[in-house]
Each structure stands twice: as C-alpha cells, then as structure tokens.
Motif scaffolding. Structure first.
Motif, PDB file in Angstrom:
ATOM      1  N   THR A  25       0.748  -1.414   0.015  1.00 53.03           N
ATOM      2  CA  THR A  25       0.064  -0.046   0.362  1.00 53.03           C
ATOM      3  C   THR A  25       0.641   1.254   0.330  1.00 53.03           C
ATOM      4  OG1 THR A  25      -0.042   0.165   2.453  1.00 53.03           O
ATOM      5  CG2 THR A  25      -1.978  -1.258   1.144  1.00 53.03           C
ATOM      6  N   ASP A  26       2.618   0.722  -0.503  1.00 45.05           N
ATOM      7  CA  ASP A  26       2.769   2.363   0.118  1.00 45.05           C
ATOM      8  C   ASP A  26       3.056   3.039   1.020  1.00 45.05           C
ATOM      9  OD1 ASP A  26       5.654   3.710  -0.946  1.00 45.05           O
ATOM     10  OD2 ASP A  26       3.956   4.503  -2.528  1.00 45.05           O
ATOM     11  N   GLY A  27       2.482   2.627   2.231  1.00 47.46           N
ATOM     12  CA  GLY A  27       2.476   3.572   3.421  1.00 47.46           C
ATOM     13  C   GLY A  27       1.024   3.835   3.043  1.00 47.46           C
ATOM     14  N   GLY A  28       0.357   3.531   2.890  1.00 50.51           N
ATOM     15  CA  GLY A  28      -1.384   3.719   2.653  1.00 50.51           C
ATOM     16  C   GLY A  28      -2.632   3.758   3.235  1.00 50.51           C
ATOM     17  N   GLN A  29      -3.306   3.751   3.151  1.00 48.84           N
ATOM     18  CA  GLN A  29      -4.798   2.161   3.327  1.00 48.84           C
ATOM     19  C   GLN A  29      -5.093   1.430   2.282  1.00 48.84           C
ATOM     20  OE1 GLN A  29      -3.634   3.260   6.116  1.00 48.84           O
ATOM     21  NE2 GLN A  29      -5.697   2.196   6.793  1.00 48.84           N
ATOM     22  N   THR A  30      -4.786   1.163   0.632  1.00 49.25           N
ATOM     23  CA  THR A  30      -4.987   0.465  -0.445  1.00 49.25           C
ATOM     24  C   THR A  30      -4.265   0.776  -1.655  1.00 49.25           C
ATOM     25  OG1 THR A  30      -5.847   2.149  -1.607  1.00 49.25           O
ATOM     26  CG2 THR A  30      -7.503   1.465   0.463  1.00 49.25           C
ATOM     27  N   ALA A  31      -4.198  -0.709  -2.226  1.00 56.37           N
ATOM     28  CA  ALA A  31      -3.682  -1.271  -2.711  1.00 56.37           C
ATOM     29  C   ALA A  31      -4.470  -1.839  -4.049  1.00 56.37           C
ATOM     30  CB  ALA A  31      -2.956  -2.295  -2.129  1.00 56.37           C
TER      31      ALA A  31
END
Length: 54
Positions: A25-31
């Motif tokens: 998720t590259d540090g986020g919440q979604t991928a």
C-alpha cells in the motif's frame, strides 16, 4: 492451588514469496492488484485487518 499455564506463541515464518501489506500500500490504506485482467483492491482497516474486494 490452580495455576494458569502459559505457552510461548510460535514465531511465524513468512513464505519467501510473501509481501508486506504495508509495503504494497506504499504507506497508505489501499493497493490495487491485477490478476488475469481483473482488478482487486486490498485495503487495510483501522483495526489492522485486510479486506480484498473485486
């Protein structure tokens, strides 16, 4: 006298082909994940659970 028995939790060893969800998720919440032309969304919830939707 009653004593509670505790046992150490075994350390889980990840599969060599596994990927860290936070890295995906590259540090986020979604991928976004694509499989055979289908798009899926991987989401990390506030509770730290994973949800995969199509």
């Amino acid at each position: 006298m009653i004593r509670a028995q505790t046992s150490a939790q075994p350390q889980l060893q990840p599969d060599p082909a596994s990927h860290d969800a936070r890295a995906l998720t590259d540090g986020g919440q979604t991928a976004t994940i694509v499989l055979d032309g289908q798009i899926y969304t991987l989401r990390i919830t506030r509770a730290g659970k994973l949800i995969l939707t199509k």
